[in-house]
Write a protein that holds these residues in place. Structure first.
Motif, mmCIF file in Angstrom:
data_model
loop_
_atom_site.group_PDB
_atom_site.id
_atom_site.type_symbol
_atom_site.label_atom_id
_atom_site.label_comp_id
_atom_site.label_asym_id
_atom_site.label_seq_id
_atom_site.Cartn_x
_atom_site.Cartn_y
_atom_site.Cartn_z
ATOM 1 N N PRO A 117 0.867 -1.461 0.092
ATOM 2 C CA PRO A 117 -0.059 0.188 0.004
ATOM 3 C C PRO A 117 0.446 1.459 -0.089
ATOM 4 O O PRO A 117 0.272 2.572 -0.367
ATOM 5 C CB PRO A 117 -1.123 0.035 1.198
ATOM 6 N N LYS A 118 2.192 1.147 0.060
ATOM 7 C CA LYS A 118 3.174 2.642 0.351
ATOM 8 C C LYS A 118 4.032 2.622 -0.513
ATOM 9 O O LYS A 118 4.602 3.223 -0.679
ATOM 10 C CB LYS A 118 3.421 2.565 1.860
ATOM 11 N N ASN A 119 3.733 1.723 -1.809
ATOM 12 C CA ASN A 119 4.088 2.063 -3.008
ATOM 13 C C ASN A 119 4.551 3.562 -4.379
ATOM 14 O O ASN A 119 3.017 3.446 -4.392
ATOM 15 C CB ASN A 119 4.242 1.181 -3.845
ATOM 16 N N TYR A 120 5.606 4.289 -3.527
ATOM 17 C CA TYR A 120 4.791 5.570 -3.450
ATOM 18 C C TYR A 120 4.745 5.694 -5.452
ATOM 19 O O TYR A 120 3.948 6.380 -6.077
ATOM 20 C CB TYR A 120 5.907 6.525 -3.010
ATOM 21 N N VAL A 121 5.532 5.001 -5.934
ATOM 22 C CA VAL A 121 5.331 4.987 -7.691
ATOM 23 C C VAL A 121 4.032 4.630 -8.058
ATOM 24 O O VAL A 121 3.692 5.105 -8.816
ATOM 25 C CB VAL A 121 6.518 4.286 -8.046
ATOM 26 N N ALA A 122 3.462 4.024 -7.642
ATOM 27 C CA ALA A 122 2.551 3.481 -8.249
ATOM 28 C C ALA A 122 1.381 3.619 -7.818
ATOM 29 O O ALA A 122 0.194 4.237 -8.498
ATOM 30 C CB ALA A 122 2.169 1.741 -7.436
ATOM 31 N N ILE A 123 1.464 4.692 -6.833
ATOM 32 C CA ILE A 123 0.128 5.795 -6.269
ATOM 33 C C ILE A 123 -0.042 6.606 -7.213
ATOM 34 O O ILE A 123 -1.494 7.232 -7.513
ATOM 35 C CB ILE A 123 0.597 6.099 -4.925
ATOM 36 N N LYS B 287 3.803 11.859 0.785
ATOM 37 C CA LYS B 287 3.959 10.551 2.426
ATOM 38 C C LYS B 287 4.654 9.312 2.367
ATOM 39 O O LYS B 287 5.157 9.690 3.456
ATOM 40 C CB LYS B 287 2.187 10.471 3.160
ATOM 41 N N ALA B 288 4.162 8.108 1.303
ATOM 42 C CA ALA B 288 4.425 7.256 1.569
ATOM 43 C C ALA B 288 5.917 7.200 0.965
ATOM 44 O O ALA B 288 6.761 7.219 1.714
ATOM 45 C CB ALA B 288 3.972 6.136 0.238
ATOM 46 N N PHE B 289 6.206 8.049 0.258
ATOM 47 C CA PHE B 289 8.316 8.080 -0.407
ATOM 48 C C PHE B 289 8.388 8.682 1.171
ATOM 49 O O PHE B 289 9.704 8.107 1.838
ATOM 50 C CB PHE B 289 8.538 8.863 -1.012
ATOM 51 N N ASN B 290 8.170 9.639 1.762
ATOM 52 C CA ASN B 290 9.334 10.222 3.212
ATOM 53 C C ASN B 290 8.994 9.574 4.025
ATOM 54 O O ASN B 290 10.660 9.199 4.959
ATOM 55 C CB ASN B 290 8.760 11.629 3.778
ATOM 56 N N GLU B 291 8.170 8.272 3.975
ATOM 57 C CA GLU B 291 8.326 7.534 5.137
ATOM 58 C C GLU B 291 9.012 5.927 5.076
ATOM 59 O O GLU B 291 9.366 5.181 5.585
ATOM 60 C CB GLU B 291 6.775 6.693 5.723
ATOM 61 N N ASN C 50 5.633 20.244 -1.971
ATOM 62 C CA ASN C 50 4.853 19.286 -1.019
ATOM 63 C C ASN C 50 6.288 18.591 -1.558
ATOM 64 O O ASN C 50 6.361 17.131 -1.921
ATOM 65 C CB ASN C 50 3.841 19.465 -1.162
ATOM 66 N N TYR C 51 7.105 18.909 -2.745
ATOM 67 C CA TYR C 51 8.549 18.301 -2.863
ATOM 68 C C TYR C 51 9.353 18.207 -2.716
ATOM 69 O O TYR C 51 10.187 18.425 -1.199
ATOM 70 C CB TYR C 51 8.926 18.962 -4.428
ATOM 71 N N PRO C 52 9.250 16.258 -2.041
ATOM 72 C CA PRO C 52 10.294 16.035 -0.396
ATOM 73 C C PRO C 52 11.471 16.372 -0.946
ATOM 74 O O PRO C 52 12.183 16.067 -2.431
ATOM 75 C CB PRO C 52 9.944 14.279 -0.910
ATOM 76 N N GLU C 53 11.873 17.090 -0.116
ATOM 77 C CA GLU C 53 13.807 16.728 -0.107
ATOM 78 C C GLU C 53 14.536 16.001 -0.358
ATOM 79 O O GLU C 53 15.626 16.482 -1.044
ATOM 80 C CB GLU C 53 13.692 18.170 1.164
ATOM 81 N N LYS C 54 14.016 15.124 0.398
ATOM 82 C CA LYS C 54 14.956 14.083 0.516
ATOM 83 C C LYS C 54 15.124 12.911 -1.097
ATOM 84 O O LYS C 54 15.863 12.926 -1.925
ATOM 85 C CB LYS C 54 13.990 12.895 1.189
ATOM 86 N N LEU C 55 14.285 13.123 -2.101
ATOM 87 C CA LEU C 55 14.075 13.425 -3.152
ATOM 88 C C LEU C 55 15.085 13.714 -4.271
ATOM 89 O O LEU C 55 16.207 13.041 -4.834
ATOM 90 C CB LEU C 55 12.363 13.350 -3.677
ATOM 91 N N ALA C 56 15.378 14.912 -3.585
ATOM 92 C CA ALA C 56 16.122 15.983 -4.465
ATOM 93 C C ALA C 56 17.819 15.646 -4.517
ATOM 94 O O ALA C 56 18.841 15.955 -4.620
ATOM 95 C CB ALA C 56 16.156 16.976 -4.724
ATOM 96 N N SER C 57 17.641 15.219 -2.782
ATOM 97 C CA SER C 57 18.948 14.969 -2.486
ATOM 98 C C SER C 57 19.844 13.929 -2.307
ATOM 99 O O SER C 57 21.159 13.456 -2.540
ATOM 100 C CB SER C 57 18.955 15.127 -0.445
ATOM 101 N N ILE C 58 18.675 12.900 -2.536
ATOM 102 C CA ILE C 58 19.342 11.632 -3.340
ATOM 103 C C ILE C 58 19.040 11.030 -4.389
ATOM 104 O O ILE C 58 19.710 10.039 -5.012
ATOM 105 C CB ILE C 58 18.621 10.591 -2.599
#
Length: 318
Positions: free
Chosen positions: A62-68, A94-98, A191-199
């Protein structure tokens, strides 16, 4: 083909088998097949089939962020409706950040999904501009008819009615699209995830692209974007300065060690060569001190040049 032990019953089974032939335990996760299938259908733009596979994936994970996100995008492409997808975007972020086990490939894929989502807003904005341009051309055409035909003529009246009808439709379209596009620009950027931009290198580039485009779609965001990006640039400049300081300090530290050696060396001359007279020792001491000063200069020069970095290091250590 290799033989492995079944995690459930412990008996030998082929590593190619989907289920254990002895107890039926699933050896290959369904996601191993479903995720590539989702990617394949997505590239082929088979939205309904891709949507069905996304639903299957979300039943397992249920937390597969790409599929969501792709699920919501499929709905957008099938119905050409942006209004429902933002809630899906927020769920995906939210799923990506978690998520704790995000691979760089997953992050890149997610970043591209966000770009696709943002492109929907861009397409609507471009459609708005095209419609406005068409309306302008129609207005010029109507003005031309009125110049060369009497105002009461059939041609003039018909063209005027056509323009009025087109203008009414455009105003309605503009009233619907403009707030929606502005909301999208604001929500996705903020709401762009900062974690995404860093990795993710893709995520970093997409974030910069979204920031630039968001200002065009929603001019009210310009101060926010500029403040945030100036802070990011300052942070990057500071990291580069610290890295440059560390790089230059490595040889400077070696020079400092050399300076210390040349300071200690004169103290050893009388012990090493007791036969030397005081005048010769004095000359050797002077030469050692000159070398010591020369070796110490680079170290103290770099310390002075990068005193802001040194000061911050001391503050953090204290």
């Amino acid at each position: 083909m290799a033989v492995i032990a079944c995690p459930e019953c412990g008996k030998s089974v082929s590593d190619k088998a989907e289920n254990c032939i002895h107890c039926g335990y699933p050896l290959i996760s369904p996601l191993t097949k479903l995720c590539p299938k989702m990617n394949q259908l997505w590239k082929a733009e088979q939205w309904q089939e891709c949507l069905n596979v996304c639903n299957e994936i979300l039943l397992i994970d249920p937390k597969n962020y790409v599929a969501i996100l792709r699920l919501e995008l499929c709905k957008v492409y099938m119905n050409d409706d942006l209004s429902t997808a933002l809630s899906g975007y927020e769920k995906a972020v939210k799923a990506f950040n978690e998520s704790t086990d995000v691979s760089s490939a997953d992050a890149d894929r997610f970043a591209l999904c966000i770009r696709e989502l943002f492109n929907c807003a861009v397409r609507n904005y471009n459609k708005l501009l095209e419609t406005r341009e068409s309306l302008g051309k129609l207005r010029n055409q109507v003005s031309g008819y009125q110049l060369f035909a009497p105002l009461g003529s059939t041609t003039s009246v018909a063209s005027n009615l056509m323009y009025t009808d087109a203008k009414t439709k455009f105003q309605k379209f503009e009233a619907n699209v403009t707030p929606m596009v502005e909301t999208w620009a604001k929500t996705i950027y903020q709401n762009y995830p900062e974690k995404l931009a860093s990795i993710s290198e893709v995520g970093k580039k997409d974030y910069e692209w979204i920031a630039r485009t968001a200002v065009i779609l929603n001019p009210a965001m310009r101060p926010t974007v500029e403040i945030k990006h100036s802070a990011i640039l300052e942070q990057q400049d500071w990291k580069n300065r610290v890295a440059e300081y560390e790089r230059k300090m490595e040889p400077a530290r070696i020079c400092l060690i050399g300076a210390v050696i040349f300071v200690i060396l004169p103290m050893l001359f009388p012990m090493m060569r007791p036969d030397l007279d005081s005048e010769t020792i004095g000359i050797l001491v002077l030469i050692s001190l000159i070398f010591s000063v020369c070796f110490a200069i680079p170290y103290f020069y770099i310390k002075t040049k990068y005193k802001d970095v040194v000061k911050k290091d001391k503050t953090e250590n204290n």
